[in-house]
Design a protein around this motif. Structure first.
Motif, PDB file in Angstrom:
ATOM      1  N   ARG A  79      35.358  30.672  49.220  1.00  0.00           N
ATOM      2  CA  ARG A  79      36.849  30.484  47.946  1.00  0.00           C
ATOM      3  C   ARG A  79      38.046  30.721  48.565  1.00  0.00           C
ATOM      4  O   ARG A  79      38.785  29.786  48.019  1.00  0.00           O
ATOM      5  CB  ARG A  79      36.462  31.194  46.822  1.00  0.00           C
ATOM      6  CG  ARG A  79      37.234  31.129  45.171  1.00  0.00           C
ATOM      7  CD  ARG A  79      36.820  32.004  44.388  1.00  0.00           C
ATOM      8  NE  ARG A  79      36.082  31.129  43.825  1.00  0.00           N
ATOM      9  CZ  ARG A  79      34.881  31.848  42.244  1.00  0.00           C
ATOM     10  NH1 ARG A  79      35.756  33.115  42.527  1.00  0.00           N
ATOM     11  NH2 ARG A  79      34.556  31.493  42.058  1.00  0.00           N
ATOM     12  N   GLU A 127      30.953  27.587  49.133  1.00  0.00           N
ATOM     13  CA  GLU A 127      30.874  28.278  47.717  1.00  0.00           C
ATOM     14  C   GLU A 127      30.453  28.090  46.846  1.00  0.00           C
ATOM     15  O   GLU A 127      29.314  28.945  45.899  1.00  0.00           O
ATOM     16  CB  GLU A 127      32.515  27.836  47.434  1.00  0.00           C
ATOM     17  CG  GLU A 127      32.703  29.010  45.802  1.00  0.00           C
ATOM     18  CD  GLU A 127      33.768  29.003  45.280  1.00  0.00           C
ATOM     19  OE1 GLU A 127      34.508  29.720  44.396  1.00  0.00           O
ATOM     20  OE2 GLU A 127      34.695  28.297  45.943  1.00  0.00           O
ATOM     21  N   TYR A 183      26.975  30.665  45.056  1.00  0.00           N
ATOM     22  CA  TYR A 183      27.529  30.870  43.989  1.00  0.00           C
ATOM     23  C   TYR A 183      25.832  30.747  42.748  1.00  0.00           C
ATOM     24  O   TYR A 183      25.335  32.109  42.314  1.00  0.00           O
ATOM     25  CB  TYR A 183      28.120  29.714  42.741  1.00  0.00           C
ATOM     26  CG  TYR A 183      27.947  30.393  41.566  1.00  0.00           C
ATOM     27  CD1 TYR A 183      27.681  29.623  40.395  1.00  0.00           C
ATOM     28  CD2 TYR A 183      29.109  31.643  41.037  1.00  0.00           C
ATOM     29  CE1 TYR A 183      27.466  29.918  39.176  1.00  0.00           C
ATOM     30  CE2 TYR A 183      29.228  31.847  39.186  1.00  0.00           C
ATOM     31  CZ  TYR A 183      28.501  30.994  38.578  1.00  0.00           C
ATOM     32  OH  TYR A 183      29.110  31.213  37.666  1.00  0.00           O
ATOM     33  N   TRP A 242      25.665  37.211  49.871  1.00  0.00           N
ATOM     34  CA  TRP A 242      25.961  35.988  49.484  1.00  0.00           C
ATOM     35  C   TRP A 242      27.712  35.759  48.412  1.00  0.00           C
ATOM     36  O   TRP A 242      28.095  35.696  48.354  1.00  0.00           O
ATOM     37  CB  TRP A 242      25.235  35.583  48.417  1.00  0.00           C
ATOM     38  CG  TRP A 242      23.690  35.408  48.625  1.00  0.00           C
ATOM     39  CD1 TRP A 242      22.983  35.959  48.243  1.00  0.00           C
ATOM     40  CD2 TRP A 242      23.904  33.735  49.933  1.00  0.00           C
ATOM     41  NE1 TRP A 242      21.869  35.076  49.324  1.00  0.00           N
ATOM     42  CE2 TRP A 242      22.416  34.009  49.671  1.00  0.00           C
ATOM     43  CE3 TRP A 242      24.794  32.969  49.979  1.00  0.00           C
ATOM     44  CZ2 TRP A 242      22.116  32.766  50.609  1.00  0.00           C
ATOM     45  CZ3 TRP A 242      23.954  31.922  50.993  1.00  0.00           C
ATOM     46  CH2 TRP A 242      22.890  32.008  51.109  1.00  0.00           C
ATOM     47  N   LYS A 252      30.409  34.223  49.284  1.00  0.00           N
ATOM     48  CA  LYS A 252      31.261  33.224  48.156  1.00  0.00           C
ATOM     49  C   LYS A 252      32.891  33.361  47.959  1.00  0.00           C
ATOM     50  O   LYS A 252      33.709  33.136  47.820  1.00  0.00           O
ATOM     51  CB  LYS A 252      31.137  33.927  46.034  1.00  0.00           C
ATOM     52  CG  LYS A 252      31.230  32.778  45.198  1.00  0.00           C
ATOM     53  CD  LYS A 252      31.430  33.846  44.299  1.00  0.00           C
ATOM     54  CE  LYS A 252      32.316  35.502  43.806  1.00  0.00           C
ATOM     55  NZ  LYS A 252      31.484  35.897  42.421  1.00  0.00           N
TER      56      LYS A 252
END
Length: 241
Positions: free
Chosen positions: A125, A133, A137, A117, A121
Motif C-alpha cells: 500500500r 496489496e 488482503y 501478509w 499489505k
C-alpha cells in the motif's frame, strides 16, 4: 516526503555479506549487479536486492523510480543503493521476500502467516503496488475466516468494496459451525447480520432433516446466499453442500 532519495557514494567493502530476507540464510553479493536493484531504508545499513524484471512488471512507486533516476548506475550497487523513506524495515523485507522468494520458498520460516501478509499489505500500500496489496488482503481475510469469522464479517461489512465471495465464506463459517453465536460475538455484529445468521441456521437445520430427494436443487450454500442476499454461485458449490 518522497519515498526515495539517492545515497552518497561512500566506499564500502565490495565483499560484504548480506543476510537474505525470509530464510535467514546468508549469501554473498557482488558490489554491482545488473539484473537486480539495490535499496536501502533511510537510517538502516542493510541493502535489499529485488529482481528488476519483477519490479517493472508491477505498476507502482518502485516501478516509477526507474523513470526518475538521473544518475547512471543508481540502484545497481550497494554504494549507490536507492534510499527509501516512510516504510518499516520489516514491512519492506516482506515485500522483498514476496518478489524474490515467495514462489519457491513460501512464507519465511518463523514468521506467522497473518503477520507476514499484514506486513506485505502495508508495504504494498505504501508503494501503491495494487496487485500485491489485493493478494495480501485476500490472504489476510482467508486467515480471519478460519480463525475469527466474526471479525472477518465486521471488516468486510465495513468495506463497501469487499469481495462478495469473502463475505459468503465468512457467513458460511458462522452458519455451518456447531455452536451458535456467543453474546460477545453477537455484540460485535450488526443487528441485521445477527438476525440473518439465526435465520440461516434455522433453515439449514430444516434442510438437514430432509431426505436427499426432498432437498432438490437447494444447497446449504444457496440458503446462505439467499438469506444474506449474495448474488451468484461459487463455481465449486454443489447442491449436496
Amino acid at each position: 516526503m518522497s519515498h526515495l532519495e539517492r545515497t552518497s557514494n561512500s566506499p564500502q567493502n565490495s565483499s560484504r555479506m548480506r543476510e537474505q530476507v525470509g530464510g535467514g540464510t546468508v549469501q554473498q553479493y557482488p558490489t554491482a549487479r545488473t539484473e537486480t536493484v539495490a535499496f536501502r531504508i533511510d537510517g538502516c545499513s542493510k541493502v535489499y536486492w529485488i529482481k528488476k524484471n519483477l519490479i517493472l512488471s508491477e505498476p507502482g512507486t518502485l516501478c516509477e523510480i526507474f523513470a526518475t533516476l538521473s544518475v547512471e548506475g543508481e540502484g545497481t550497487s550497494e554504494e549507490q543503493a536507492i534510499k527509501l523513506n516512510s516504510v518499516i524495515p520489516e514491512d519492506f523485507e516482506a515485500l522483498v521476500h514476496f518478489y524474490n522468494d515467495f514462489e519457491t520458498r513460501g512464507i519465511p520460516v518463523g514468521v506467522p502467516p497473518f503477520q507476514y501478509w499484514d506486513r506485505l499489505k502495508r508495504a504494498s500500500r505504501c508503494y501503491r503496488i495494487t496487485s500485491v496489496e489485493e493478494r495480501a488482503y485476500g490472504e489476510l481475510f482467508n486467515i480471519l475466516i478460519e480463525q475469527n469469522p466474526v471479525m472477518a464479517v465486521v471488516i468486510a461489512e465495513q468495506n463497501p468494496g469487499a469481495d462478495q465471495e469473502w463475505l459468503y465464506a465468512a457467513y458460511r463459517k458462522l452458519c455451518l459451525r456447531a455452536r451458535p453465536l456467543s453474546d460477545n460475538e453477537a455484540a460485535k455484529l450488526h443487528g441485521v447480520t445477527v438476525n440473518r445468521i439465526i435465520r440461516a441456521r434455522q433453515k439449514i437445520r430444516h434442510w438437514n432433516s430432509l431426505s436427499i430427494a426432498r432437498r432438490g436443487m437447494i444447497s446449504r450454500g444457496s440458503i446462505i446466499r439467499e438469506v444474506f442476499r449474495i448474488q451468484g454461485r461459487a463455481p465449486t458449490e454443489h447442491k449436496s453442500r
